[in-house]
Write an enzyme that holds these catalytic residues in place. Structure first.
Site, PDB file in Angstrom:
ATOM      1  N   ARG A 176       6.519  -7.554   2.021  1.00 18.40           N
ATOM      2  CA  ARG A 176       7.909  -7.674   3.203  1.00 18.40           C
ATOM      3  C   ARG A 176       8.588  -8.382   3.438  1.00 18.40           C
ATOM      4  NH1 ARG A 176       4.184  -3.972   6.691  1.00 18.40           N
ATOM      5  NH2 ARG A 176       5.245  -2.464   6.055  1.00 18.40           N
ATOM      6  N   LYS A 178       0.902  -1.168   0.300  1.00 13.37           N
ATOM      7  CA  LYS A 178      -0.464  -0.503   0.451  1.00 13.37           C
ATOM      8  C   LYS A 178       0.606   1.253  -0.104  1.00 13.37           C
ATOM      9  CE  LYS A 178      -2.241  -1.384   3.583  1.00 13.37           C
ATOM     10  NZ  LYS A 178      -1.275  -2.787   4.009  1.00 13.37           N
ATOM     11  N   THR A 179       1.951   1.083   0.810  1.00 13.02           N
ATOM     12  CA  THR A 179       2.425   2.576   1.318  1.00 13.02           C
ATOM     13  C   THR A 179       3.277   2.573  -0.752  1.00 13.02           C
ATOM     14  OG1 THR A 179       2.999   2.191   3.474  1.00 13.02           O
ATOM     15  CG2 THR A 179       4.712   3.524   2.219  1.00 13.02           C
ATOM     16  N   ASP A 189      -1.996   7.215   5.495  1.00 11.36           N
ATOM     17  CA  ASP A 189      -2.423   5.771   5.999  1.00 11.36           C
ATOM     18  C   ASP A 189      -3.000   5.660   7.231  1.00 11.36           C
ATOM     19  OD1 ASP A 189      -0.305   3.576   5.514  1.00 11.36           O
ATOM     20  OD2 ASP A 189       0.995   3.970   6.369  1.00 11.36           O
ATOM     21  N   THR A 202      -5.703  -0.876   6.579  1.00 14.38           N
ATOM     22  CA  THR A 202      -6.064  -2.771   6.628  1.00 14.38           C
ATOM     23  C   THR A 202      -6.851  -3.075   7.063  1.00 14.38           C
ATOM     24  OG1 THR A 202      -4.772  -2.111   8.779  1.00 14.38           O
ATOM     25  CG2 THR A 202      -3.501  -3.084   7.201  1.00 14.38           C
TER      26      THR A 202
HETATM   27  N1  ADP Z   1       3.817  -5.311  -5.945  1.00 13.25           N
HETATM   28  C1  ADP Z   1       5.321  -5.624  -5.173  1.00 13.25           C
HETATM   29  N2  ADP Z   1       6.432  -5.480  -5.706  1.00 13.25           N
HETATM   30  C2  ADP Z   1       8.012  -5.576  -5.302  1.00 13.25           C
HETATM   31  N3  ADP Z   1       7.673  -5.600  -4.050  1.00 13.25           N
HETATM   32  C3  ADP Z   1       6.764  -4.930  -2.787  1.00 13.25           C
HETATM   33  C4  ADP Z   1       5.533  -5.537  -3.903  1.00 13.25           C
HETATM   34  N4  ADP Z   1       4.347  -4.726  -2.769  1.00 13.25           N
HETATM   35  C5  ADP Z   1       5.679  -4.264  -1.865  1.00 13.25           C
HETATM   36  N5  ADP Z   1       6.849  -5.140  -1.649  1.00 13.25           N
HETATM   37  C6  ADP Z   1       7.991  -4.441  -1.479  1.00 13.25           C
HETATM   38  O1  ADP Z   1       6.829  -4.728   0.061  1.00 13.25           O
HETATM   39  C7  ADP Z   1       7.262  -4.023   0.934  1.00 13.25           C
HETATM   40  C8  ADP Z   1       6.282  -4.012   1.825  1.00 13.25           C
HETATM   41  O2  ADP Z   1       5.769  -3.143   1.476  1.00 13.25           O
HETATM   42  P1  ADP Z   1       4.136  -1.737   1.397  1.00 13.25           P
HETATM   43  O3  ADP Z   1       4.541  -0.799   0.316  1.00 13.25           O
HETATM   44  O4  ADP Z   1       5.347  -1.396   3.022  1.00 13.25           O
HETATM   45  O5  ADP Z   1       3.175  -2.185   2.324  1.00 13.25           O
HETATM   46  P2  ADP Z   1       1.780  -1.637   2.430  1.00 13.25           P
HETATM   47  O6  ADP Z   1       1.846  -0.697   2.689  1.00 13.25           O
HETATM   48  O7  ADP Z   1       0.851  -2.388   2.665  1.00 13.25           O
HETATM   49  O8  ADP Z   1       2.119  -2.367   4.565  1.00 13.25           O
HETATM   50  C9  ADP Z   1       8.078  -2.254   0.365  1.00 13.25           C
HETATM   51  O9  ADP Z   1       9.327  -2.565   1.145  1.00 13.25           O
HETATM   52  C10 ADP Z   1       8.627  -3.140  -0.955  1.00 13.25           C
HETATM   53  O10 ADP Z   1       9.987  -3.634  -0.958  1.00 13.25           O
HETATM   54 MG    MG Z   2       2.481   0.973   5.314  1.00 16.72          MG
END
Ligand code: ADP
Ligand code: MG
Length: 350
Positions: A217, A64-65, A109, A158
């Protein structure tokens, strides 16, 4: 935290940041979401207007981030980052909103945790690009209307089920991120390993991908742990053997369940005879916050078919007994997986 571990944590975050995809084309899998976003962004850019507000929902670690940052990068605009819990007073939010430049992306977020007054302020900003800032108290209080430059809100949550109706309705585009298939995580691991300069075999990637709970992650984190092991105890190459040994050291089981996941399953199976048991009771039994159990552990346990959320509470499926290596109790009425509609991650059950 002592100095050494602070230093290590910083290094790890650097590693995390270097593998984070910067553009939509680098974002692995989630093809439907990627395609839809691509259209949304291109359409808006073609018209020269900021795109509709975007809501991203899904369990932690699925991107998401990353996507929020990608949206800004693709648009070539600035991004301001904040979070629901950080916005305590509506004045804080008004200050952020009125300082945005035209076309900026505002990323909030955990948007479901935003305080009510701030949420109401956000409505008018999202819809009419203006906010009323109240100055003073009591009968003498006056509302000063302020303009907000056209911007795009990207909200991440989430728990989209906890968003209010009016909030959800103001997003023109809602995307739900789902757990990744093992093959997608293999691709992701090869990409991350290349960026980090870690040699990895196909079998090594398959092994790590299969234990990453469908979560990028976690895949990246396990890759770093296996790399440590490979560098310290072997020749630096991430292989099937080094992956297996390392994941044993770090207590990650064959399905990728970690200590907390297994604690939840064990409590459910041993202490509550398979349930049904309420979320808060289960959380107390494992010494965790109900939110953590619900948002971090359960989505994957449900997805793996080990736990079902039912209106009467959480229940263990037969597979939970098998996974823990226990015999099914005599006389147990088998609980196959609950119907799919009970699995919707956004639904809230007791
Ligand atoms: N589709 C994707 N392709 C490559 N790397 C990804 C992908 N989705 C997430 N990641 C990796 O996973 C890590 C966590 O993602 P993040 O965007 O922080 O998740 P969320 O915000 O949903 O908790 C990021 O640092 C990134 O490196
Ligand atoms: Mg996040």
């Amino acid at each position: 935290m002592n100095e050494v571990s602070a230093y290590v944590a910083e290094g790890e975050q650097d590693a995390e940041a270097t593998v984070r995809p910067k553009r939509l084309a680098e974002f692995i899998a989630q093809h439907r979401v990627r395609d839809q976003l691509d259209l949304l962004l291109r359409g808006a850019m073609g018209r020269g207007t900021p795109p509709d507000h975007i809501l991203l929902s899904g369990p932690p670690g699925l991107g998401k981030t990353t996507l929020a940052n990608i949206v800004a990068a693709e648009l070539g605009s600035g991004i301001r980052v904040t979070s629901g819990p950080a916005i305590e007073r509506s004045g804080d939010l008004a200050a952020i909103l009125t300082s945005l430049a035209t076309g900026d992306v505002l990323f909030i977020d955990e948007i479901h945790r935003i305080a009510k007054p701030a949420e109401e302020l956000l409505y008018s900003a999202m819809e009419d690009f203006r906010v009323d800032v109240v100055v003073g108290k009591g009968p003498g209080a006056t509302a000063i209307p302020l303009d907000v430059e056209p911007f795009t809100l990207v909200g991440a949550t989430t728990r989209s089920g906890l968003l209010t109706g009016p909030m959800r309705d103001r997003f023109g585009f809602v995307a739900h991120l789902d757990f990744y298939a093992a093959a997608d995580l293999e691709q992701l691991l090869h990409r991350s390993a290349r960026i980090l300069g870690v040699p990895i075999t196909d079998e090594g990637a398959v092994e790590i991908a299969g234990r990453s709970r469908g979560t990028p992650r976690i895949a990246n984190r396990l890759l770093r742990r296996v790399r440590d092991y490979a560098e310290v105890r072997a020749d630096g190459m991430v292989t099937l053997a080094t992956a297996r040994e390392a994941l044993k050291v770090y207590d990650v089981d064959a399905l990728g369940l970690d200590r907390l996941d297994r604690a939840v399953l064990r409590a459910l199976v041993d202490s509550f005879k398979g349930g049904p048991v309420g979320l808060s009771t289960l959380a107390v039994a494992v010494g965790e916050q109900p939110d953590t159990v619900e948002e971090v552990c359960e989505p994957f346990l449900v997805r793996a078919g080990l736990l079902a959320r039912t209106p009467r509470g959480r229940v263990a499926t037969d597979a939970a007994w098998q996974h823990l290596g226990r015999a099914l109790p005599a006389g147990r009425i088998s609980a196959p997986n609950a119907p799919a509609d009970l699995f919707a991650s956004d639904q809230r059950f007791p």
